[in-house]
Design a protein around this motif. Structure first.
Motif, short mmCIF file in Angstrom:
data_model
loop_
_atom_site.label_atom_id
_atom_site.label_comp_id
_atom_site.label_asym_id
_atom_site.label_seq_id
_atom_site.Cartn_x
_atom_site.Cartn_y
_atom_site.Cartn_z
N ARG A 37 0.93 -1.14 -0.15
CA ARG A 37 -0.09 -0.14 -0.06
C ARG A 37 0.83 1.17 0.18
O ARG A 37 1.66 1.33 0.91
CB ARG A 37 -0.92 0.14 1.31
CG ARG A 37 -1.99 0.98 1.29
CD ARG A 37 -2.57 1.20 2.66
NE ARG A 37 -3.67 2.23 2.53
CZ ARG A 37 -4.42 2.55 3.86
NH1 ARG A 37 -3.91 2.17 4.67
NH2 ARG A 37 -5.33 3.50 3.53
N ASP A 38 0.73 2.24 -1.04
CA ASP A 38 1.34 3.46 -1.04
C ASP A 38 2.97 3.14 -1.10
O ASP A 38 3.89 3.84 -0.25
CB ASP A 38 0.94 4.17 0.01
CG ASP A 38 -0.35 4.68 -0.10
OD1 ASP A 38 -0.97 4.62 -1.10
OD2 ASP A 38 -0.99 5.09 0.85
N GLY A 39 3.43 1.72 -1.72
CA GLY A 39 4.81 1.56 -1.61
C GLY A 39 5.20 0.75 -0.58
O GLY A 39 6.58 0.66 -0.51
N GLU A 40 4.35 0.59 0.58
CA GLU A 40 5.13 0.14 1.77
C GLU A 40 4.53 -1.40 1.87
O GLU A 40 3.25 -1.69 1.39
CB GLU A 40 4.63 0.76 2.97
CG GLU A 40 5.48 2.07 2.87
CD GLU A 40 5.15 3.07 4.29
OE1 GLU A 40 4.34 2.66 5.05
OE2 GLU A 40 5.98 3.90 4.26
N LEU A 41 5.14 -2.21 2.22
CA LEU A 41 4.59 -3.46 2.70
C LEU A 41 3.83 -3.64 4.00
O LEU A 41 4.42 -3.16 5.17
CB LEU A 41 5.95 -4.67 2.89
CG LEU A 41 5.63 -5.90 3.14
CD1 LEU A 41 4.89 -6.60 2.32
CD2 LEU A 41 6.74 -6.84 3.46
N VAL A 42 2.60 -4.10 4.01
CA VAL A 42 1.70 -4.04 5.05
C VAL A 42 1.63 -5.23 5.54
O VAL A 42 1.55 -5.41 7.08
CB VAL A 42 0.15 -3.81 4.51
CG1 VAL A 42 -0.72 -3.56 5.78
CG2 VAL A 42 0.18 -2.08 3.66
N GLN A 43 1.95 -6.42 4.76
CA GLN A 43 1.74 -7.90 5.45
C GLN A 43 2.14 -8.81 4.63
O GLN A 43 2.11 -8.55 3.29
CB GLN A 43 0.35 -8.29 5.99
CG GLN A 43 0.30 -9.38 6.58
CD GLN A 43 -0.88 -9.67 7.55
OE1 GLN A 43 -2.00 -9.07 7.36
NE2 GLN A 43 -1.15 -10.80 8.26
N TYR A 44 2.94 -9.73 5.01
CA TYR A 44 3.80 -10.69 4.17
C TYR A 44 3.60 -11.87 4.94
O TYR A 44 4.25 -12.11 6.05
CB TYR A 44 5.33 -10.25 3.70
CG TYR A 44 6.07 -11.24 3.01
CD1 TYR A 44 5.50 -11.58 1.89
CD2 TYR A 44 7.20 -11.94 3.43
CE1 TYR A 44 6.06 -12.71 0.96
CE2 TYR A 44 7.94 -12.94 2.72
CZ TYR A 44 7.45 -13.22 1.58
OH TYR A 44 7.86 -14.10 0.76
N ASP A 45 3.02 -12.89 4.45
CA ASP A 45 2.51 -14.05 5.12
C ASP A 45 2.11 -15.20 3.95
O ASP A 45 1.67 -14.79 2.89
CB ASP A 45 1.71 -13.90 6.41
CG ASP A 45 1.97 -15.06 7.47
OD1 ASP A 45 2.31 -15.92 7.16
OD2 ASP A 45 1.94 -14.43 8.59
#
Length: 336
Positions: free
Chosen positions: A227-235
């Motif tokens: 979101r907006d270039g940022e990693l919000v969740q990785y799983d």
């Protein structure tokens, strides 16, 4: 890069891929397109990058082959920085499948599939043998289709040829950008199934970009939500559906995330009850998703489904109550 180093990158199998605070800032923009992206994709896994438009998913993927240069940070393949690799050799060591396919219309199927192997200096006989092998692998007929041209195939068939071309040089990495988005829903579902079958037979490390959360859940061993270039969740898909990191992720995966989780599990993940004498209807193979099994029971008004193996022999049963009990946070399929 030396020939030996190039050979290591272009070798078969799969390669681990990692982003290390990878950042891309475009001139004139106040915020990064990708900001300090850090994640690790184990070898042979499919990682799906997903997020709203402008989230940075395609930019992140294109940093892997240096199509888009990073502003800072790094990407490594089996621990080696991509900046240390020759750009041409790096790109030849990666398979590509895109939404628009990109087959050369004036070239036969054999020539299309053999594009990268020819660049690598493969002899003509080896290129032809590889093209025949891959055509058969993707469900086309080498005898009839090898010398045909792309315009003589349907969109779904062309996409199969595109997958074959991406695998031609046995590259350890594949980049897939909305690969099945341009075909109709029925063909898309079949292509997804076909690719998962191929991946099981010939494992590769895959970066897969999509905007469709259902496709991400089906295709990914792991999902990276941006979101907006940022990693919000990785799983894993299951963990993301069970425990969204925040309200944005919960909204993004949808209010029906409990049902979506049933797509992640199959009947083989459950502890089966004894089948008893005779196989009660309906029956389902053990690789059937719990969502499909639930649908089957609801449509047929059944309280249970008999699970059978590949030969049709009963292995046990699963009840409607068992499946519906799994729809909820922090539930796990095995051992419930």
């Amino acid at each position: 890069m030396t020939t030996a180093e190039s050979g290591e990158l272009l070798g078969g199998g799969a390669a681990g891929l990692a982003f290390h605070e990878a950042t891309k800032v475009y001139p004139g923009r106040s915020t990064p397109a990708v900001s300090t992206l850090t994640l690790e994709i184990p070898a042979s896994e499919i990682c799906v990058l997903i997020g709203p438009s402008g989230s940075g998913k395609t930019t992140a993927m294109q940093m892997v082959n240096r199509l888009i240069p990073m502003t800072s940070g790094d990407v490594t393949i089996d621990g080696r920085s991509i900046s240390s690799l020759d750009q041409t050799e790096l790109r030849r060591g990666i398979g590509y499948v895109f939404q628009q396919i990109g087959l050369f219309p004036h070239m036969t199927v054999e020539a299309n599939i053999g594009t990268v192997p020819r660049l690598l200096g493969w002899p003509k006989e080896r290129v032809r043998a590889r093209a025949r092998e891959l055509l058969e692998l993707v469900g086309l007929d080498p005898e009839e289709d090898l010398r045909r041209y792309p315009s003589q195939f349907s969109g779904g068939q062309q996409q199969r040829i595109g997958v074959a071309r991406a695998m031609a040089a046995d590259q350890p990495l594949m980049l897939m950008d909305e690969p099945f988005g341009a075909v109709d829903p029925i063909a898309r579902d079949r292509l997804q199934d076909d690719f998962l079958r191929l991946h099981a037979e010939v494992p590769k490390t895959v970066v897969f970009v999509t905007h469709d959360i259902d496709e991400a859940i089906k295709m990914g061993n792991r999902i990276a939500i941006l979101r907006d270039g940022e990693l919000v969740q990785y799983d894993t898909p299951d963990h993301i559906l069970a425990e969204p990191a925040n309200e944005f992720v919960a909204d993004f995966v949808g209010a029906d995330r409990g049902l979506k989780r049933l797509r992640v599990w199959t009947l083989s993940d459950l502890e089966l009850e004894p089948a008893g004498e005779g196989a009660a209807r309906p029956t389902a193979r053990e690789d059937t998703s719990l969502l499909d099994a639930l649908s089957m029971m609801l449509v047929e008004g059944a309280e249970r489904v008999t699970v059978v193996d590949a030969s049709g022999a009963p292995k046990g049963t699963v009840t409607l109550e068992t499946v519906t009990r799994l729809i909820g946070p922090e539930k796990r399929a095995v051992g419930v």
